[in-house]
Design a protein around this motif. Structure first.
Motif, PDB file in Angstrom:
ATOM      1  N   ALA A  40       0.826  -1.211   0.000  1.00  0.00           N
ATOM      2  CA  ALA A  40       0.000   0.000   0.000  1.00  0.00           C
ATOM      3  C   ALA A  40       0.859   1.260   0.000  1.00  0.00           C
ATOM      4  O   ALA A  40       0.514   2.264  -0.639  1.00  0.00           O
ATOM      5  CB  ALA A  40      -0.930  -0.005   1.205  1.00  0.00           C
ATOM      6  N   LEU A  41       1.995   1.239   0.695  1.00  0.00           N
ATOM      7  CA  LEU A  41       2.886   2.398   0.718  1.00  0.00           C
ATOM      8  C   LEU A  41       3.477   2.675  -0.652  1.00  0.00           C
ATOM      9  O   LEU A  41       3.639   3.843  -1.060  1.00  0.00           O
ATOM     10  CB  LEU A  41       4.008   2.168   1.738  1.00  0.00           C
ATOM     11  CG  LEU A  41       3.667   2.382   3.211  1.00  0.00           C
ATOM     12  CD1 LEU A  41       4.802   1.893   4.093  1.00  0.00           C
ATOM     13  CD2 LEU A  41       3.384   3.863   3.483  1.00  0.00           C
ATOM     14  N   LEU A  42       3.820   1.628  -1.373  1.00  0.00           N
ATOM     15  CA  LEU A  42       4.503   1.795  -2.654  1.00  0.00           C
ATOM     16  C   LEU A  42       3.538   2.027  -3.809  1.00  0.00           C
ATOM     17  O   LEU A  42       3.863   2.767  -4.744  1.00  0.00           O
ATOM     18  CB  LEU A  42       5.362   0.552  -2.944  1.00  0.00           C
ATOM     19  CG  LEU A  42       6.520   0.298  -1.977  1.00  0.00           C
ATOM     20  CD1 LEU A  42       7.212  -1.011  -2.305  1.00  0.00           C
ATOM     21  CD2 LEU A  42       7.514   1.458  -2.010  1.00  0.00           C
ATOM     22  N   ARG A  43       2.367   1.420  -3.751  1.00  0.00           N
ATOM     23  CA  ARG A  43       1.463   1.474  -4.888  1.00  0.00           C
ATOM     24  C   ARG A  43       0.146   2.174  -4.599  1.00  0.00           C
ATOM     25  O   ARG A  43      -0.653   2.390  -5.523  1.00  0.00           O
ATOM     26  CB  ARG A  43       1.153   0.052  -5.376  1.00  0.00           C
ATOM     27  CG  ARG A  43       2.383  -0.755  -5.744  1.00  0.00           C
ATOM     28  CD  ARG A  43       1.990  -2.131  -6.244  1.00  0.00           C
ATOM     29  NE  ARG A  43       3.154  -2.953  -6.541  1.00  0.00           N
ATOM     30  CZ  ARG A  43       3.095  -4.187  -7.017  1.00  0.00           C
ATOM     31  NH1 ARG A  43       1.917  -4.744  -7.248  1.00  0.00           N
ATOM     32  NH2 ARG A  43       4.202  -4.868  -7.257  1.00  0.00           N
ATOM     33  N   GLY A  44      -0.109   2.532  -3.366  1.00  0.00           N
ATOM     34  CA  GLY A  44      -1.390   3.130  -3.019  1.00  0.00           C
ATOM     35  C   GLY A  44      -1.542   4.558  -3.524  1.00  0.00           C
ATOM     36  O   GLY A  44      -0.562   5.265  -3.759  1.00  0.00           O
ATOM     37  N   ASP A  45      -2.802   4.972  -3.670  1.00  0.00           N
ATOM     38  CA  ASP A  45      -3.122   6.333  -4.109  1.00  0.00           C
ATOM     39  C   ASP A  45      -3.851   7.063  -2.991  1.00  0.00           C
ATOM     40  O   ASP A  45      -4.437   6.458  -2.100  1.00  0.00           O
ATOM     41  CB  ASP A  45      -4.005   6.305  -5.362  1.00  0.00           C
ATOM     42  CG  ASP A  45      -3.302   5.654  -6.547  1.00  0.00           C
ATOM     43  OD1 ASP A  45      -2.083   5.848  -6.675  1.00  0.00           O
ATOM     44  OD2 ASP A  45      -3.981   4.945  -7.321  1.00  0.00           O
ATOM     45  N   GLY A  46      -3.831   8.391  -3.053  1.00  0.00           N
ATOM     46  CA  GLY A  46      -4.558   9.201  -2.093  1.00  0.00           C
ATOM     47  C   GLY A  46      -4.050   8.999  -0.673  1.00  0.00           C
ATOM     48  O   GLY A  46      -2.855   9.126  -0.391  1.00  0.00           O
ATOM     49  N   GLN A  47      -4.976   8.656   0.214  1.00  0.00           N
ATOM     50  CA  GLN A  47      -4.620   8.475   1.613  1.00  0.00           C
ATOM     51  C   GLN A  47      -4.126   7.061   1.932  1.00  0.00           C
ATOM     52  O   GLN A  47      -3.729   6.789   3.070  1.00  0.00           O
ATOM     53  CB  GLN A  47      -5.824   8.781   2.504  1.00  0.00           C
ATOM     54  CG  GLN A  47      -6.175  10.257   2.613  1.00  0.00           C
ATOM     55  CD  GLN A  47      -7.223  10.496   3.667  1.00  0.00           C
ATOM     56  OE1 GLN A  47      -7.903   9.576   4.112  1.00  0.00           O
ATOM     57  NE2 GLN A  47      -7.362  11.743   4.093  1.00  0.00           N
ATOM     58  N   ALA A  48      -4.149   6.184   0.937  1.00  0.00           N
ATOM     59  CA  ALA A  48      -3.773   4.790   1.194  1.00  0.00           C
ATOM     60  C   ALA A  48      -2.373   4.653   1.800  1.00  0.00           C
ATOM     61  O   ALA A  48      -2.194   3.898   2.769  1.00  0.00           O
ATOM     62  CB  ALA A  48      -3.884   3.972  -0.091  1.00  0.00           C
ATOM     63  N   LEU A 212      -6.691  10.674  10.015  1.00  0.00           N
ATOM     64  CA  LEU A 212      -6.901  10.389   8.598  1.00  0.00           C
ATOM     65  C   LEU A 212      -8.348   9.968   8.332  1.00  0.00           C
ATOM     66  O   LEU A 212      -8.935  10.350   7.305  1.00  0.00           O
ATOM     67  CB  LEU A 212      -5.943   9.294   8.124  1.00  0.00           C
ATOM     68  CG  LEU A 212      -4.477   9.682   8.090  1.00  0.00           C
ATOM     69  CD1 LEU A 212      -3.612   8.448   7.803  1.00  0.00           C
ATOM     70  CD2 LEU A 212      -4.213  10.746   7.039  1.00  0.00           C
ATOM     71  N   TRP A 213      -8.912   9.177   9.221  1.00  0.00           N
ATOM     72  CA  TRP A 213     -10.305   8.752   9.060  1.00  0.00           C
ATOM     73  C   TRP A 213     -11.254   9.952   9.157  1.00  0.00           C
ATOM     74  O   TRP A 213     -12.248  10.048   8.432  1.00  0.00           O
ATOM     75  CB  TRP A 213     -10.630   7.725  10.128  1.00  0.00           C
ATOM     76  CG  TRP A 213     -12.007   7.117   9.990  1.00  0.00           C
ATOM     77  CD1 TRP A 213     -13.183   7.585  10.484  1.00  0.00           C
ATOM     78  CD2 TRP A 213     -12.318   5.925   9.267  1.00  0.00           C
ATOM     79  NE1 TRP A 213     -14.220   6.764  10.157  1.00  0.00           N
ATOM     80  CE2 TRP A 213     -13.722   5.733   9.411  1.00  0.00           C
ATOM     81  CE3 TRP A 213     -11.574   4.999   8.568  1.00  0.00           C
ATOM     82  CZ2 TRP A 213     -14.376   4.646   8.834  1.00  0.00           C
ATOM     83  CZ3 TRP A 213     -12.213   3.908   8.002  1.00  0.00           C
ATOM     84  CH2 TRP A 213     -13.603   3.742   8.126  1.00  0.00           C
ATOM     85  N   ALA A 214     -10.934  10.905  10.069  1.00  0.00           N
ATOM     86  CA  ALA A 214     -11.819  12.063  10.275  1.00  0.00           C
ATOM     87  C   ALA A 214     -11.778  13.010   9.082  1.00  0.00           C
ATOM     88  O   ALA A 214     -12.817  13.573   8.699  1.00  0.00           O
ATOM     89  CB  ALA A 214     -11.401  12.801  11.540  1.00  0.00           C
ATOM     90  N   ILE A 215     -10.601  13.204   8.483  1.00  0.00           N
ATOM     91  CA  ILE A 215     -10.512  14.162   7.378  1.00  0.00           C
ATOM     92  C   ILE A 215     -10.741  13.504   6.026  1.00  0.00           C
ATOM     93  O   ILE A 215     -10.796  14.187   5.000  1.00  0.00           O
ATOM     94  CB  ILE A 215      -9.123  14.838   7.363  1.00  0.00           C
ATOM     95  CG1 ILE A 215      -8.013  13.818   7.053  1.00  0.00           C
ATOM     96  CG2 ILE A 215      -8.860  15.557   8.676  1.00  0.00           C
ATOM     97  CD1 ILE A 215      -6.647  14.436   6.960  1.00  0.00           C
ATOM     98  N   GLY A 216     -10.851  12.158   6.026  1.00  0.00           N
ATOM     99  CA  GLY A 216     -11.031  11.466   4.758  1.00  0.00           C
ATOM    100  C   GLY A 216     -12.460  11.394   4.332  1.00  0.00           C
ATOM    101  O   GLY A 216     -12.771  11.099   3.193  1.00  0.00           O
TER     102      GLY A 216
END
Length: 216
Positions: A40-48, A212-216
């Protein structure tokens, strides 16, 4: 001029007890978490990627705390219990009892109980030991072994009733506590230290995940 007297050496080096199954589970869980979060760190998008980082900060310390960290180490002067979030150090003189019910625990002289996370109790092992003890040869009133028990060394080897691994460890620790000498000349003092190196990153991970959950 006389040289200073060196401090007395312990009668034996530190002996350690820990759960092999917990170590194996910890390594497997850490591998799984690192692989999933790393992807997820290498390929994730946005907040992932940020969520993956928060998950790593939360999960890795907790996995280490509950699987790799617990250990009990003893010598002739003291016992040191490293639990998930605390490290307890007690001289044997302050140990009232060591016992195993549904979990292993140490009772301090003041009545305080400390769990021994490194020595998990397995009810399955106890049942196996009980069944083995029921099949083991026994001596009669005249000191003779039951039929089929064999003779000589073989019979004596099987005469001791088998016990579960956790119960055997508890008996060893209780024996060390009972054999401990007069603590008057001992140098070990009791202490309890919180494992902030485990607690701090886990708390940071939880806070980051909530933000992150609150602002996402």
């Amino acid at each position: 001029m006389t040289s200073p007297t060196p401090p007395a050496e312990p009668q034996f080096a530190d002996r350690t007890y820990r759960s092999t199954s917990a170590l194996v589970c910890g390594v497997l869980l850490l591998t799984l978490v690192v692989v999933m979060a790393g992807d997820a760190l290498l390929r994730g998008d946005g907040q992932a990627p940020w969520l993956a980082l928060a998950a790593l900060l939360t999960a890795v310390p907790l996995i280490v705390a509950f699987t790799l960290r617990p250990v009990v180490s003893v010598n002739d002067e003291r016992i040191r219990i490293r639990n998930p979030f605390r490290t307890i150090r007690l001289p044997w003189a302050e140990v009232a009892d060591v016992r195993a019910g549904y979990s292993s625990e140490l009772i301090a002289a003041g009545g305080t109980k400390y769990q021994l996370w490194a020595i998990p109790v397995s009810l399955r092992d106890r049942k196996k030991a009980s069944r083995a003890a029921g099949r083991a040869p026994h001596k009669d009133a005249y000191g003779r072994f039951s039929p089929g028990a064999g003779t000589g060394a073989d019979a004596h080897r099987h005469s001791a009733p088998p016990v579960a691994a956790a119960d055997q460890t508890i008996m060893e620790l209780r024996g060390l506590a009972e054999k401990a000498g007069d603590p008057a000349g001992g140098t070990t003092t009791s202490s309890v230290r919180w494992a902030y190196e485990v607690i701090a990153p886990a708390v940071v991970g939880v806070v980051l995940f909530v933000v992150l959950w609150a602002i996402g």
